[in-house]
Design an enzyme around this catalytic site. Structure first.
Site, PDB file in Angstrom:
ATOM      1  N   ASP A 262       0.804  -1.228   0.000  1.00 53.98           N
ATOM      2  CA  ASP A 262       0.000   0.000   0.000  1.00 53.98           C
ATOM      3  C   ASP A 262       0.835   1.276   0.000  1.00 53.98           C
ATOM      4  O   ASP A 262       0.427   2.304   0.552  1.00 53.98           O
ATOM      5  CB  ASP A 262      -0.952   0.023   1.206  1.00 53.98           C
ATOM      6  CG  ASP A 262      -2.059  -1.007   1.072  1.00 53.98           C
ATOM      7  OD1 ASP A 262      -2.424  -1.344  -0.072  1.00 53.98           O
ATOM      8  OD2 ASP A 262      -2.566  -1.480   2.110  1.00 53.98           O
ATOM      9  N   CYS A 263       2.003   1.204  -0.622  1.00 54.82           N
ATOM     10  CA  CYS A 263       2.892   2.375  -0.653  1.00 54.82           C
ATOM     11  C   CYS A 263       3.315   2.744  -2.074  1.00 54.82           C
ATOM     12  O   CYS A 263       4.291   3.478  -2.258  1.00 54.82           O
ATOM     13  CB  CYS A 263       4.132   2.123   0.207  1.00 54.82           C
ATOM     14  SG  CYS A 263       3.784   2.051   1.973  1.00 54.82           S
TER      15      CYS A 263
END
Length: 318
Positions: A262-263
């Site tokens: 999620d980056c």
């Protein structure tokens, strides 16, 4: 009598003149096609002029142009929308002309697209139990709002044959692949076989982490959507956690998938205020609506060539 004759003669001349006017009306011009070009290259003098000349020399006309040149980075980004006559500028010739432009400026990325005649993007959608993003994406595709063809839906959650999702998929003859997963086996080899001929993947609330090996083997873009409550509310029931923590602002983030969870580079983000007047149900509904809207906006931007890589983990979104 002579007056009557003169009137009749005058009327004949008017009618003859009108007939000649109709006969000499110019034929309507053929409809113009719409094109999009994006360029990402080292900065140099004259790039905008060269792009304009390339399009104008073939009779095209630029409708919209965006340029971004970040300070002290020596890189150039542009996106141009234009109209042109396919007879005067055939599609194959356009590719040749853009290739010359790309080579001249050592382009890192240079893409031209004519949406009306180029193939639609072929995608596969990965989803888990939650339906809201998947259903919204299917309905947008059904209504022609996105230039995509959905080759399959893959899920680690089995769905009943008479469910809304399954009826919708059956109606449009989109295959549904149920692949049960566990911590030891994410079924990535099977997923890879199913998606190898796609242009990119969409994770519509797919709650499995794709491995570095999968990302390297697939080697194409993967677009994800998640709630904007991270990193504060990890784990199960993040909306419930946030609701009881009394947050006042919720959101959603759509981004590219990378090795770091999620980056990845962000494509689109949306936010909405919540208050003490919201109960848990309205809180969750607002969060899910944001996720649906954010994902569709990100996909639309991506398909319209509005998204370009910037630095290591950022994007330019025109």
């Amino acid at each position: 009598m002579s007056v009557v004759l003169r009137r009749i003669s005058s009327r004949r001349r008017v009618l003859q003149s009108a007939n000649r006017s109709f006969n000499t009306l110019p034929e309507p011009s053929p409809p113009l096609s719409h094109g999009i070009h994006v360029l990402y290259c080292p900065d140099s003098v004259g790039i905008v002029a060269t792009i304009s000349e390339c399009i104008a020399s073939k009779g095209g006309n630029i409708l919209e142009a965006d340029v971004f040149v970040p300070q002290n980075k020596n890189v150039f980004y542009s996106r141009s929308e234009f109209v042109f006559d396919l007879i005067k500028w055939p599609r194959a010739q356009m590719d040749e002309d853009v290739l010359k432009l790309s080579k001249k400026y050592n382009a890192i990325r240079s893409v031209v697209r004519v949406p009306s005649i180029d193939p639609k993007y072929k995608i596969a959608v990965l989803a888990s139990k939650q339906d809201h993003c998947l259903v919204d994406l299917l309905l947008a595709w059904q209504d022609g709002k996105l230039p995509i063809d959905i080759s399959s839906v893959i899920s680690n959650h089995d769905r009943l044959p008479n469910s809304h999702v399954m009826r919708l998929l059956e109606r449009h003859e989109i295959p549904y692949h149920y692949l049960s997963t566990c911590k030891e086996d994410k079924r990535e080899d099977e997923i890879l076989q199913l998606v190898q001929d796609t242009d990119f993947l969409v994770l519509a609330r797919y709650m499995q982490v794709l491995s570095k090996s999968f990302l390297n083997r697939y080697a194409k873009d993967i677009i994800n959507i998640h709630h904007g409550l991270l990193p504060s509310f990890k784990g199960g029931n993040p909306c419930r956690q946030a609701f009881y923590a009394g947050v006042k602002l919720i959101g959603a983030t759509s981004h590219f998938v990378t090795e770091e969870l999620d980056c990845g580079p962000i494509i689109e983000q949306m936010v909405e205020r919540v208050s003490h007047k919201d109960n848990l149900l309205s809180f969750v509904q607002k969060s899910e609506n944001l996720e649906k809207q954010c994902l569709l906006k990100a996909l639309k931007s991506y398909c319209e060539l509005r998204v370009l890589p910037y630095e290591d983990n950022r994007t330019v979104v025109f």
